[in-house]
Design a protein around this motif. Sequence first.
Motif, mmCIF file in Angstrom:
data_model
loop_
_atom_site.group_PDB
_atom_site.id
_atom_site.type_symbol
_atom_site.label_atom_id
_atom_site.label_comp_id
_atom_site.label_asym_id
_atom_site.label_seq_id
_atom_site.Cartn_x
_atom_site.Cartn_y
_atom_site.Cartn_z
ATOM 1 N N LEU A 116 11.898 8.335 -4.928
ATOM 2 C CA LEU A 116 10.613 8.674 -4.325
ATOM 3 C C LEU A 116 9.590 7.552 -4.509
ATOM 4 C CD1 LEU A 116 9.235 11.048 -2.881
ATOM 5 C CD2 LEU A 116 8.519 11.873 -5.126
ATOM 6 N N GLU A 117 9.581 6.948 -5.685
ATOM 7 C CA GLU A 117 8.630 5.879 -5.969
ATOM 8 C C GLU A 117 8.836 4.686 -5.040
ATOM 9 O OE1 GLU A 117 10.473 7.333 -8.421
ATOM 10 O OE2 GLU A 117 8.880 8.552 -9.310
ATOM 11 N N ASP A 118 10.102 4.401 -4.709
ATOM 12 C CA ASP A 118 10.398 3.281 -3.802
ATOM 13 C C ASP A 118 9.846 3.551 -2.401
ATOM 14 O OD1 ASP A 118 11.705 2.098 -5.905
ATOM 15 O OD2 ASP A 118 13.728 2.321 -5.052
ATOM 16 N N VAL A 119 10.014 4.784 -1.947
ATOM 17 C CA VAL A 119 9.533 5.139 -0.607
ATOM 18 C C VAL A 119 8.007 5.079 -0.572
ATOM 19 C CG1 VAL A 119 9.477 6.929 1.174
ATOM 20 C CG2 VAL A 119 11.566 6.571 -0.174
ATOM 21 N N MET A 120 7.355 5.657 -1.592
ATOM 22 C CA MET A 120 5.891 5.618 -1.644
ATOM 23 C C MET A 120 5.384 4.184 -1.717
ATOM 24 S SD MET A 120 4.547 8.745 -3.938
ATOM 25 C CE MET A 120 4.616 10.421 -3.345
ATOM 26 N N ASP A 121 6.085 3.359 -2.490
ATOM 27 C CA ASP A 121 5.707 1.950 -2.603
ATOM 28 C C ASP A 121 5.811 1.257 -1.251
ATOM 29 O OD1 ASP A 121 5.056 -0.428 -4.256
ATOM 30 O OD2 ASP A 121 7.072 -1.066 -3.647
ATOM 31 N N GLN A 122 6.859 1.570 -0.496
ATOM 32 C CA GLN A 122 7.039 0.974 0.828
ATOM 33 C C GLN A 122 5.924 1.402 1.782
ATOM 34 O OE1 GLN A 122 10.932 1.722 2.485
ATOM 35 N NE2 GLN A 122 10.686 0.135 4.045
ATOM 36 N N VAL A 123 5.553 2.674 1.743
ATOM 37 C CA VAL A 123 4.457 3.163 2.584
ATOM 38 C C VAL A 123 3.147 2.506 2.163
ATOM 39 C CG1 VAL A 123 3.110 5.186 3.271
ATOM 40 C CG2 VAL A 123 5.594 5.362 3.069
ATOM 41 N N LEU A 124 2.916 2.404 0.876
ATOM 42 C CA LEU A 124 1.693 1.782 0.370
ATOM 43 C C LEU A 124 1.584 0.335 0.838
ATOM 44 C CD1 LEU A 124 -0.787 2.369 -1.411
ATOM 45 C CD2 LEU A 124 0.543 1.543 -3.358
ATOM 46 N N LYS A 125 2.678 -0.393 0.764
ATOM 47 C CA LYS A 125 2.684 -1.790 1.223
ATOM 48 C C LYS A 125 2.403 -1.882 2.717
ATOM 49 C CE LYS A 125 5.614 -3.596 -2.409
ATOM 50 N NZ LYS A 125 6.966 -4.013 -2.804
ATOM 51 N N LEU A 126 2.993 -0.969 3.488
ATOM 52 C CA LEU A 126 2.730 -0.949 4.929
ATOM 53 C C LEU A 126 1.244 -0.728 5.194
ATOM 54 C CD1 LEU A 126 3.565 -0.776 7.949
ATOM 55 C CD2 LEU A 126 3.963 1.667 7.560
ATOM 56 N N LEU A 127 0.638 0.218 4.487
ATOM 57 C CA LEU A 127 -0.783 0.513 4.710
ATOM 58 C C LEU A 127 -1.673 -0.640 4.269
ATOM 59 C CD1 LEU A 127 -0.993 4.278 3.722
ATOM 60 C CD2 LEU A 127 -0.733 3.254 5.987
ATOM 61 N N ILE A 128 -1.312 -1.311 3.207
ATOM 62 C CA ILE A 128 -2.101 -2.464 2.750
ATOM 63 C C ILE A 128 -2.040 -3.575 3.798
ATOM 64 C CG2 ILE A 128 -2.238 -4.307 1.033
ATOM 65 C CD1 ILE A 128 -1.262 -2.164 -1.025
ATOM 66 N N ARG A 129 -0.832 -3.844 4.302
ATOM 67 C CA ARG A 129 -0.704 -4.861 5.364
ATOM 68 C C ARG A 129 -1.500 -4.453 6.598
ATOM 69 N NH1 ARG A 129 4.634 -4.669 4.097
ATOM 70 N NH2 ARG A 129 5.151 -3.605 6.031
ATOM 71 N N TRP A 130 -1.453 -3.174 6.927
ATOM 72 C CA TRP A 130 -2.183 -2.667 8.096
ATOM 73 C C TRP A 130 -3.686 -2.879 7.906
ATOM 74 C CZ3 TRP A 130 -0.768 -1.375 12.811
ATOM 75 C CH2 TRP A 130 -1.661 -0.678 13.609
ATOM 76 N N LEU A 131 -4.165 -2.563 6.739
ATOM 77 C CA LEU A 131 -5.584 -2.743 6.448
ATOM 78 C C LEU A 131 -5.964 -4.215 6.551
ATOM 79 C CD1 LEU A 131 -8.225 -1.350 5.473
ATOM 80 C CD2 LEU A 131 -7.506 -1.891 3.154
ATOM 81 N N ALA A 132 -5.163 -5.074 5.966
ATOM 82 C CA ALA A 132 -5.486 -6.499 5.932
ATOM 83 C C ALA A 132 -5.323 -7.174 7.292
ATOM 84 C CB ALA A 132 -4.612 -7.209 4.898
#
Length: 167
Positions: A116-132
């Motif tokens: 679960l942590e890996d999936v959440m981490d992947q989503v978090l990274k996607l959102l950070i890239r999206w924001l930036a």
Amino acid sequence: DDPEQRPPPEGAFGEEVFVWTQRLETGIEQIDAEHRKLVVLLNRLAAHLAHRADADALDEVFAELTSYAEVHFRSEVAVWGPVFGDDIWFQRHRAVHKSFLSQVERIKLAQGNRPLEDVMDQVLKLLIRWLAQHILDDDMRLAKVVHACQDGLTIEEAKCRAEEEMS
């Protein structure tokens, strides 16, 4: 209901991981309000990750993220569309939106038995890239064009001004 599995209350970390600042504002209230929702979602996801939330929390994040994206993208079309028409900048912007939704769906479908942590981490990274990349660059650039057109410039003049201001 295991208290260890519940997300922490708002403000549980003292400060947010991702803070909304004036630098993120496009000057278009509707767009900015929706971008603030994304920052809230990022903070919630970071809290879930830090507190090892359960699969239900991840499902909730996926549902909220999909809902956010669909509503926000329709709003952007309503704001950018009348100014840009069939301009290539707007066409590219819409293609990026479709790409975002497909990336979210791909992560969701690939979660399977992954931690679960890996999936959440992947989503978090996607959102950070999206924001930036998308919000701080693409959306800001389009907002500058909208403002310049409101000042009386043609679309081409407004795009040139936006490019100058963004460089």
